[in-house]
Write a protein that holds these residues in place. Sequence first.
Motif, PDB file in Angstrom:
ATOM      1  N   LYS A  35       0.821  -1.210   0.000  1.00 37.56           N
ATOM      2  CA  LYS A  35       0.000   0.000   0.000  1.00 37.56           C
ATOM      3  C   LYS A  35       0.858   1.264   0.000  1.00 37.56           C
ATOM      4  CE  LYS A  35      -3.759  -2.373   2.436  1.00 37.56           C
ATOM      5  NZ  LYS A  35      -4.661  -2.390   3.624  1.00 37.56           N
ATOM      6  N   GLN A  53      -5.114   1.975   1.193  1.00 36.71           N
ATOM      7  CA  GLN A  53      -5.617   1.082   0.163  1.00 36.71           C
ATOM      8  C   GLN A  53      -4.440   0.537  -0.631  1.00 36.71           C
ATOM      9  OE1 GLN A  53      -8.813   2.674  -2.370  1.00 36.71           O
ATOM     10  NE2 GLN A  53      -9.004   4.410  -0.980  1.00 36.71           N
ATOM     11  N   ARG A  54      -4.663  -0.599  -1.294  1.00 38.07           N
ATOM     12  CA  ARG A  54      -3.650  -1.092  -2.217  1.00 38.07           C
ATOM     13  C   ARG A  54      -3.532  -0.137  -3.413  1.00 38.07           C
ATOM     14  NH1 ARG A  54      -6.069  -7.120  -2.071  1.00 38.07           N
ATOM     15  NH2 ARG A  54      -7.908  -5.793  -2.170  1.00 38.07           N
ATOM     16  N   LEU A  70      -6.328   2.877  -7.172  1.00 37.83           N
ATOM     17  CA  LEU A  70      -6.308   2.220  -5.870  1.00 37.83           C
ATOM     18  C   LEU A  70      -7.415   1.165  -5.797  1.00 37.83           C
ATOM     19  CD1 LEU A  70      -4.560   4.791  -5.379  1.00 37.83           C
ATOM     20  CD2 LEU A  70      -5.494   4.863  -3.074  1.00 37.83           C
ATOM     21  N   ASP A  71      -7.593   0.604  -4.645  1.00 40.24           N
ATOM     22  CA  ASP A  71      -8.661  -0.380  -4.463  1.00 40.24           C
ATOM     23  C   ASP A  71     -10.012   0.182  -4.889  1.00 40.24           C
ATOM     24  OD1 ASP A  71      -7.610  -2.811  -3.511  1.00 40.24           O
ATOM     25  OD2 ASP A  71      -7.362  -1.999  -1.494  1.00 40.24           O
TER      26      ASP A  71
END
Length: 292
Positions: A35, A53-54, A70-71
């Motif tokens: 992340k 978030q990833r 991002l996610d």
Amino acid sequence: MSKAELLYDAKALLAEGPFWDEDNQQLIWVDIEGKNVHFLDPLGENETHSFDQRVGCAVRSISGDIYAGLDHGFYRYDPESGELHSIYDPEEDKPGNRFNDGKCDPKGRFFAGTMVLEGEDGDAALYCLNGGRTVSTVLTGATVSNGMAWDERKEVFYYIDTPTHEIRRYPYNFEDGTLGEPDVVYTAPDDGGHPDGMTIDEEGKLWVAFFDGGCVRRICPDEQQVLETVEVAATNVTSCCFGGKNMDELFITTGREGRTDEELEQEPHAGGIFKYRPGVSGAKSYRYDDQA
């Protein structure tokens, strides 16, 4: 077989999305599962920015901000203030998906694709963040949207949906960013790893990272054959991009997630950033045009 050298022993879980920032002479890269977004200079100094978030991909914009997948969709990030702003989530109804690979075309449009973590194969897509921060759908039916490259001379777009093991070539309209009907220019054998991130050199040859393959391969799309294999001291090779003062260095990202302790003893630099001089220069990492 040629070998890449270790540039930075990051020990990232899943390093991805290398982006060469010409103005600042630094490599921007992400650790998806960590992340993080990282800023690495050629001397090995690395600056880390963390998120909740990833981070599938990140690019620099003309204004200097970072735009990322991002996610939960597209975001704008100000690295100076640390402020993160949501733009749009095209897959709010698909919590089993996340953003994966992404980069900008030569016109400054930000293309980023998603991948299916939990759900049905073919339920991911490739999107485009256009000027004005509008989002359009470019391709559907993907499962793990991955490598992208544009050949400006031939006006074509290359794309990888990893589970297919295919590199597809699309006629590309640089004026409006639309695609024509594709053809398959290379199909990777099942025993050589999975085609992942990709870039293109000045001769129109593709450089493709092979996850679970421990290498980057230079592929001729016209002859549909491998011209060179670059060995990397990590099994999971994720992506690559050109950079350096003369755009003649290939920066390579890798991951260590999913490797056992015994396997990591054999490849202690997994998750590192590697570098290789291929003897040819390559495509720039284009910035997102946030002033369009």
